[in-house]
Design a protein around this motif. Structure first.
Motif, PDB file in Angstrom:
ATOM      1  N   VAL A 121      53.555  28.444  13.487  1.00 12.62           N
ATOM      2  CA  VAL A 121      54.450  29.040  12.480  1.00 12.62           C
ATOM      3  C   VAL A 121      55.770  29.415  13.172  1.00 12.62           C
ATOM      4  O   VAL A 121      55.759  29.867  14.321  1.00 12.62           O
ATOM      5  CB  VAL A 121      53.831  30.278  11.785  1.00 12.62           C
ATOM      6  N   PRO A 122      56.907  29.234  12.479  1.00 10.05           N
ATOM      7  CA  PRO A 122      58.212  29.419  13.134  1.00 10.05           C
ATOM      8  C   PRO A 122      58.706  30.859  13.116  1.00 10.05           C
ATOM      9  O   PRO A 122      59.874  31.121  12.881  1.00 10.05           O
ATOM     10  CB  PRO A 122      59.125  28.505  12.304  1.00 10.05           C
ATOM     11  N   TYR A 123      57.824  31.821  13.324  1.00  7.66           N
ATOM     12  CA  TYR A 123      58.180  33.239  13.391  1.00  7.66           C
ATOM     13  C   TYR A 123      56.991  33.932  14.048  1.00  7.66           C
ATOM     14  O   TYR A 123      55.916  33.332  14.169  1.00  7.66           O
ATOM     15  CB  TYR A 123      58.457  33.820  11.988  1.00  7.66           C
ATOM     16  N   PRO A 124      57.130  35.181  14.497  1.00  9.50           N
ATOM     17  CA  PRO A 124      56.005  35.829  15.177  1.00  9.50           C
ATOM     18  C   PRO A 124      54.792  36.001  14.238  1.00  9.50           C
ATOM     19  O   PRO A 124      54.940  36.471  13.114  1.00  9.50           O
ATOM     20  CB  PRO A 124      56.577  37.184  15.592  1.00  9.50           C
ATOM     21  N   ALA A 125      53.626  35.591  14.711  1.00 12.62           N
ATOM     22  CA  ALA A 125      52.405  35.747  13.899  1.00 12.62           C
ATOM     23  C   ALA A 125      51.892  37.181  13.947  1.00 12.62           C
ATOM     24  O   ALA A 125      51.012  37.569  13.185  1.00 12.62           O
ATOM     25  CB  ALA A 125      51.328  34.791  14.400  1.00 12.62           C
ATOM     26  N   ILE A 126      52.452  37.990  14.878  1.00 10.64           N
ATOM     27  CA  ILE A 126      52.102  39.406  15.017  1.00 10.64           C
ATOM     28  C   ILE A 126      53.402  40.190  14.991  1.00 10.64           C
ATOM     29  O   ILE A 126      54.373  39.805  15.647  1.00 10.64           O
ATOM     30  CB  ILE A 126      51.480  39.677  16.402  1.00 10.64           C
ATOM     31  N   ALA A 127      53.427  41.285  14.251  1.00 10.97           N
ATOM     32  CA  ALA A 127      54.612  42.157  14.288  1.00 10.97           C
ATOM     33  C   ALA A 127      54.165  43.576  13.997  1.00 10.97           C
ATOM     34  O   ALA A 127      53.254  43.803  13.179  1.00 10.97           O
ATOM     35  CB  ALA A 127      55.647  41.701  13.255  1.00 10.97           C
ATOM     36  N   LEU A 128      54.756  44.540  14.669  1.00 10.12           N
ATOM     37  CA  LEU A 128      54.469  45.972  14.476  1.00 10.12           C
ATOM     38  C   LEU A 128      52.999  46.280  14.743  1.00 10.12           C
ATOM     39  O   LEU A 128      52.457  47.260  14.223  1.00 10.12           O
ATOM     40  CB  LEU A 128      54.842  46.420  13.052  1.00 10.12           C
ATOM     41  N   GLY A 129      52.328  45.414  15.493  1.00  8.69           N
ATOM     42  CA  GLY A 129      50.911  45.643  15.804  1.00  8.69           C
ATOM     43  C   GLY A 129      49.955  45.140  14.732  1.00  8.69           C
ATOM     44  O   GLY A 129      48.764  45.466  14.761  1.00  8.69           O
ATOM     45  N   PHE A 130      50.475  44.344  13.799  1.00 13.19           N
ATOM     46  CA  PHE A 130      49.632  43.829  12.711  1.00 13.19           C
ATOM     47  C   PHE A 130      49.892  42.344  12.500  1.00 13.19           C
ATOM     48  O   PHE A 130      50.952  41.829  12.856  1.00 13.19           O
ATOM     49  CB  PHE A 130      49.939  44.559  11.392  1.00 13.19           C
ATOM     50  N   LEU A 184      56.728  39.755   9.166  1.00 15.35           N
ATOM     51  CA  LEU A 184      56.757  41.202   8.931  1.00 15.35           C
ATOM     52  C   LEU A 184      57.773  41.789   9.897  1.00 15.35           C
ATOM     53  O   LEU A 184      57.914  41.301  11.025  1.00 15.35           O
ATOM     54  CB  LEU A 184      55.366  41.764   9.225  1.00 15.35           C
ATOM     55  N   ARG A 185      58.499  42.812   9.477  1.00 14.00           N
ATOM     56  CA  ARG A 185      59.459  43.436  10.393  1.00 14.00           C
ATOM     57  C   ARG A 185      59.766  44.855   9.924  1.00 14.00           C
ATOM     58  O   ARG A 185      59.449  45.242   8.789  1.00 14.00           O
ATOM     59  CB  ARG A 185      60.766  42.639  10.446  1.00 14.00           C
ATOM     60  N   GLU A 186      60.394  45.625  10.810  1.00  7.32           N
ATOM     61  CA  GLU A 186      60.938  46.923  10.428  1.00  7.32           C
ATOM     62  C   GLU A 186      62.446  46.772  10.482  1.00  7.32           C
ATOM     63  O   GLU A 186      63.000  46.279  11.479  1.00  7.32           O
ATOM     64  CB  GLU A 186      60.462  48.006  11.390  1.00  7.32           C
ATOM     65  N   PHE A 187      63.131  47.122   9.406  1.00  7.81           N
ATOM     66  CA  PHE A 187      64.574  46.926   9.353  1.00  7.81           C
ATOM     67  C   PHE A 187      65.189  48.088   8.580  1.00  7.81           C
ATOM     68  O   PHE A 187      64.726  48.414   7.494  1.00  7.81           O
ATOM     69  CB  PHE A 187      64.880  45.594   8.652  1.00  7.81           C
ATOM     70  N   SER A 188      66.182  48.728   9.167  1.00  9.47           N
ATOM     71  CA  SER A 188      66.831  49.891   8.543  1.00  9.47           C
ATOM     72  C   SER A 188      65.807  50.941   8.147  1.00  9.47           C
ATOM     73  O   SER A 188      65.874  51.510   7.039  1.00  9.47           O
ATOM     74  CB  SER A 188      67.633  49.468   7.301  1.00  9.47           C
TER      75      SER A 188
END
Ligand code: FES
Length: 211
Positions: A121-130, A184-188
């Motif tokens: 997949v062209p993005y992280p398969a894990i983000a923010l620990g999930f 998934l991401r954290e933004f603002s």
């Protein structure tokens, strides 16, 4: 005159090899420019990681709290899918995804196909620990559920089963790949998810729609 134009001096061997070099250089330059145009086109299919664009749906604080409750046992998280299209404009509709607590080393071991080869997949398969999974079964699109009695995701349509990190249990049901992670991401200060729809019933991740 016509006879004079028909005859062209081919030049010295030096001149001829200079012309050949220039012709090859033009072809090579064309290839580089073509590649330069193709790569941004492919990359543009996935949401930019640093932009607050329309392809991300923010979770409310309650929904983000529900996500953080995920452990090895996946949890279902509802959210408002924010979509924009030229005809209807911006719309919000209720959707959900499945979330499981995960770290990259474990994910790389248990779902190596997400990190290389045709199923990458062209993005992280894990983000923010999930890791969060689309609720759409990769076989033919039914909605599957987590069955805590067997500790597996189970699809009611044709019986495919997946472990808690979305790996398709070999031989159990006709799915050709594991569950599809979503960005998934954290933004603002907000947790955001991006909705991606993939082509069904193929082993590789072919993106059909983002956001
Ligand atoms: Fe899920 Fe067929 S749609 S197994």
């Amino acid at each position: 005159m016509a006879h004079a134009e028909a005859y062209k001096d081919p030049g010295t061997p030096d001149e001829q090899s200079r012309r050949t070099f220039m012709a090859n250089a033009v072809v090579a330059l064309g290839g580089v420019i073509g590649l330069g145009l193709t790569i941004p086109l492919l990359v543009s299919l996935v949401p930019a990681q640093d932009a607050n664009n329309e392809e991300w749906s923010p979770l409310t604080p309650e929904q983000a709290a529900a996500l953080r409750k995920a452990t090895d046992n996946p949890v279902k998280v509802t959210f408002n899918l924010h979509e924009v299209n030229g005809y209807f404009g911006a719309t919000d509709s209720e959707q959900f995804f499945w979330a499981v607590k995960a770290d990259e080393a474990t994910m790389r071991k248990r779902r190596p196909e997400l990190f290389g080869g045709i199923e990458k997949v062209p993005y992280p398969a894990i983000a923010l620990g999930f890791s969060v999974f689309s609720p759409i079964c990769p076989h033919l699109g039914c909605r599957y559920s987590w069955d805590s009695k067997i500790s597996r995701f189970h699809c009611p349509c044709h019986g495919s089963e997946f472990d808690n990190l979305g790996w398709h249990i070999t031989g159990v049901g006709p799915a050709l790949r594991g569950l599809d992670p979503l960005p998934l991401r954290e933004f603002s200060g907000k947790v955001q998810v991006s909705w991606i729809e993939y082509k069904q019933n193929t082993p590789d991740h072919i993106i059909l729609k983002v956001g």
